[in-house]
Write an enzyme that holds these catalytic residues in place. Structure first.
Site, PDB file in Angstrom:
ATOM      1  N   HIS A 172       0.732  -1.108  -0.435  1.00 27.78           N
ATOM      2  CA  HIS A 172       0.333  -0.592   0.045  1.00 27.78           C
ATOM      3  C   HIS A 172       0.918   1.220  -0.044  1.00 27.78           C
ATOM      4  O   HIS A 172       2.076   1.307   0.948  1.00 27.78           O
ATOM      5  CB  HIS A 172      -0.579  -0.303   1.213  1.00 27.78           C
ATOM      6  CG  HIS A 172      -2.045   0.631   1.575  1.00 27.78           C
ATOM      7  ND1 HIS A 172      -1.719   2.009   1.354  1.00 27.78           N
ATOM      8  CD2 HIS A 172      -3.569   0.441   0.983  1.00 27.78           C
ATOM      9  CE1 HIS A 172      -3.386   2.619   1.533  1.00 27.78           C
ATOM     10  NE2 HIS A 172      -3.928   1.633   0.997  1.00 27.78           N
ATOM     11  N   HIS A 201      10.770  13.976   8.307  1.00 28.28           N
ATOM     12  CA  HIS A 201      11.157  12.890   9.477  1.00 28.28           C
ATOM     13  C   HIS A 201      11.784  12.019   9.277  1.00 28.28           C
ATOM     14  O   HIS A 201      11.165  11.250   8.416  1.00 28.28           O
ATOM     15  CB  HIS A 201       9.866  12.926  10.208  1.00 28.28           C
ATOM     16  CG  HIS A 201      10.301  12.349  11.914  1.00 28.28           C
ATOM     17  ND1 HIS A 201      10.763  10.538  11.840  1.00 28.28           N
ATOM     18  CD2 HIS A 201      10.729  12.520  13.445  1.00 28.28           C
ATOM     19  CE1 HIS A 201      11.116  10.860  13.134  1.00 28.28           C
ATOM     20  NE2 HIS A 201      10.361  11.521  14.128  1.00 28.28           N
ATOM     21  N   ALA A 247       9.293   8.389  10.398  1.00 30.08           N
ATOM     22  CA  ALA A 247       8.457   8.984  10.797  1.00 30.08           C
ATOM     23  C   ALA A 247       7.263   9.575   9.156  1.00 30.08           C
ATOM     24  O   ALA A 247       7.088   9.708   9.111  1.00 30.08           O
ATOM     25  CB  ALA A 247       8.015   9.313  12.002  1.00 30.08           C
ATOM     26  N   GLY A 248       8.784  10.063   8.679  1.00 28.71           N
ATOM     27  CA  GLY A 248       8.211  10.240   7.015  1.00 28.71           C
ATOM     28  C   GLY A 248       7.373  11.686   7.571  1.00 28.71           C
ATOM     29  O   GLY A 248       7.702  12.526   8.087  1.00 28.71           O
TER      30      GLY A 248
END
Lengths: 300, 300
Positions: free
Chosen positions: A81, A167, A170-171
């Protein structure tokens, strides 16, 4: 009694211990009800459904971010996904006694807190978006985590809140407000997939159809039936009955009738009450006439 | 969360102080919500709508009897509406988390207490009736207070609970259990009253029509429209959509169409959800999919 629903999508669908920690973070926020959660290992993703008033839901989402940013590292995350963040998407949905404007306010408030507490950049989407090019989730997520640093460095992609770069682990997150989604399918009395595809093309917004309909034609192989599979993204403006009637009318063009329809998952009762009003030609009906509503109002 | 509704009809519609004392008796029963009450001076009668669990509703009804038997004297009561008692009729209606059998049990329990505490004879009616000749309210009430002593002395009219003769001033009471009533009207695109009357005759139970429909044809003089005015007495067994479709079909016989329909007062949302299911050809829909239901279940 104000009720906001939130359906955070988190990039972890394999490690049961992490998924349980995420669920516990939501559950322990006072006043929040965790209605449902499910994980998909091949997507490597979990979807949580929770509800409560604005303050409770805010606390639950921030607690979820605390666990997710600590436990999930997108640099090693693999799954089918598309995703750009550990907490990938957080929609807020008005259910009862709140307006869409309230949900937009909550989205911005949570976005600011997420950027501030966890150093995660946030993009606002759907009704909370302040930029037409960044309204659709798909547009924001295109390029995924792997392409995020380059995307954020390009013009027009500074985040709405937080640092100008992703981040490290954590993107980034996409936070916003939207109407409840209704997953609605209509099964045709035929095995002709081409008919379902032509009807889907006719009724969906992207190819000229109704404003709040996403649709595709699919085949139910086990039953030998063609299906028009849909998401209705605003049942107030594009109501179920109008979608049903238009699909029925289009099907007639091919000599095909409707076998049945189905709602997958939850639906606000108002969406069905509006359909009853339509077909029964109800005049001057008010939701205050619903016995359950009356009982609830008096009990407050 | 069990909810039973009760709609006591009391033989006092003129003295405001007595009506307020009756309302207060209901309101002060713990756990009971008084949803509505209204009085009609020419009927000299008041109707109260309350809800709560079995124990709360029982307490409210007994408190209502205490005030009514003390303050109302049927020997001097005059009004257009037929009546046999100070508290004339008390139906109990299952709303949520309770069965009809629970309401029948409650009706018998309250009837025994009324007879015991206040010396008022009680006839059971509708689903609580144990005698086919005493199921309909109209049959029990025929002869009114003035004919009650003679009626109770005749064969087959001993009460279900309490003394064999009427209470001197408070008469007798009719207590029972029934499904929620839906007041449903269909306005025809015509000023021909004869058409509305013919349709009413065709669809009502008493003249060969649907089992749980009472109907009459009336004229809306101010709008010049003929109306089929109905009470639906069991929306689960005779659903709204079937009544609507049958009226529509009968109207076609006279070249008449339906202009609109209306629900007067309260309606259980299930009655409208069933109609949406019918017209949308919804397959395998469960009330558990209603978002509000899910929220409620999780909050318990």
């Amino acid at each position: 009694m104000a009720i906001i629903e939130s359906i955070p999508n988190v990039s972890e669908g394999r490690r049961a211990d992490v998924i349980e920690r995420l669920a516990t973070a939501i559950r322990t926020a006072p006043g929040v009800r965790l209605l449902d959660y499910s994980s998909d290992a091949s997507h490597n993703r979990s979807v949580f459904t929770l509800a409560g008033d604005a303050a409770s839901v805010r606390e639950a989402i921030l607690a979820l971010f605390a666990v997710a940013t600590e436990a999930i590292d997108l640099r090693t995350h693999r799954g089918e996904h598309p995703r750009i963040g550990a907490v990938d998407v957080v929609p807020f949905v008005p259910i009862e006694g709140v307006t869409m404007a309230d949900c937009v306010t909550l989205a911005k408030d949570v976005a600011a807190a997420v950027a501030d507490h966890y150093g995660v950049p946030v993009f606002l989407y759907e009704d909370a978006s302040t930029n037409p090019a960044r309204k659709n989730l798909e547009d924001i997520r295109r390029g995924e985590f792997e392409g995020l640093a380059a995307k954020m460095a390009s013009p027009g992609w500074a985040p709405d809140f937080g640092p100008a770069t992703p981040h490290e682990s954590a993107g980034a997150s996409v936070i916003g407000a939207r109407m409840p989604l209704i997953a609605y399918n209509i099964n045709l009395n035929t095995d002709r997939l081409d008919v379902a595809k032509k009807i889907a093309t006719a009724i969906r917004h992207s190819s000229g159809g109704l404003r709040y309909v996403k649709a595709m034609g699919v085949m139910l192989e086990d039953r030998g039936l063609a299906q028009v599979s849909m998401n209705l993204t605003n049942y107030e403006k594009t109501p179920i009955f109008r979608v049903f009637e238009l699909v029925k009318r289009e099907a007639e063009r091919y000599g095909v009738s409707i076998l049945e329809s189905e709602i997958v998952g939850l639906v606000p009762s108002a969406a069905l009450v509006r359909s009853a009003e339509y077909y029964l030609q109800l005049d001057r009906f008010s939701d205050e006439q619903l016995l359950e509503k009356k009982l609830q109002d008096v009990s407050r």
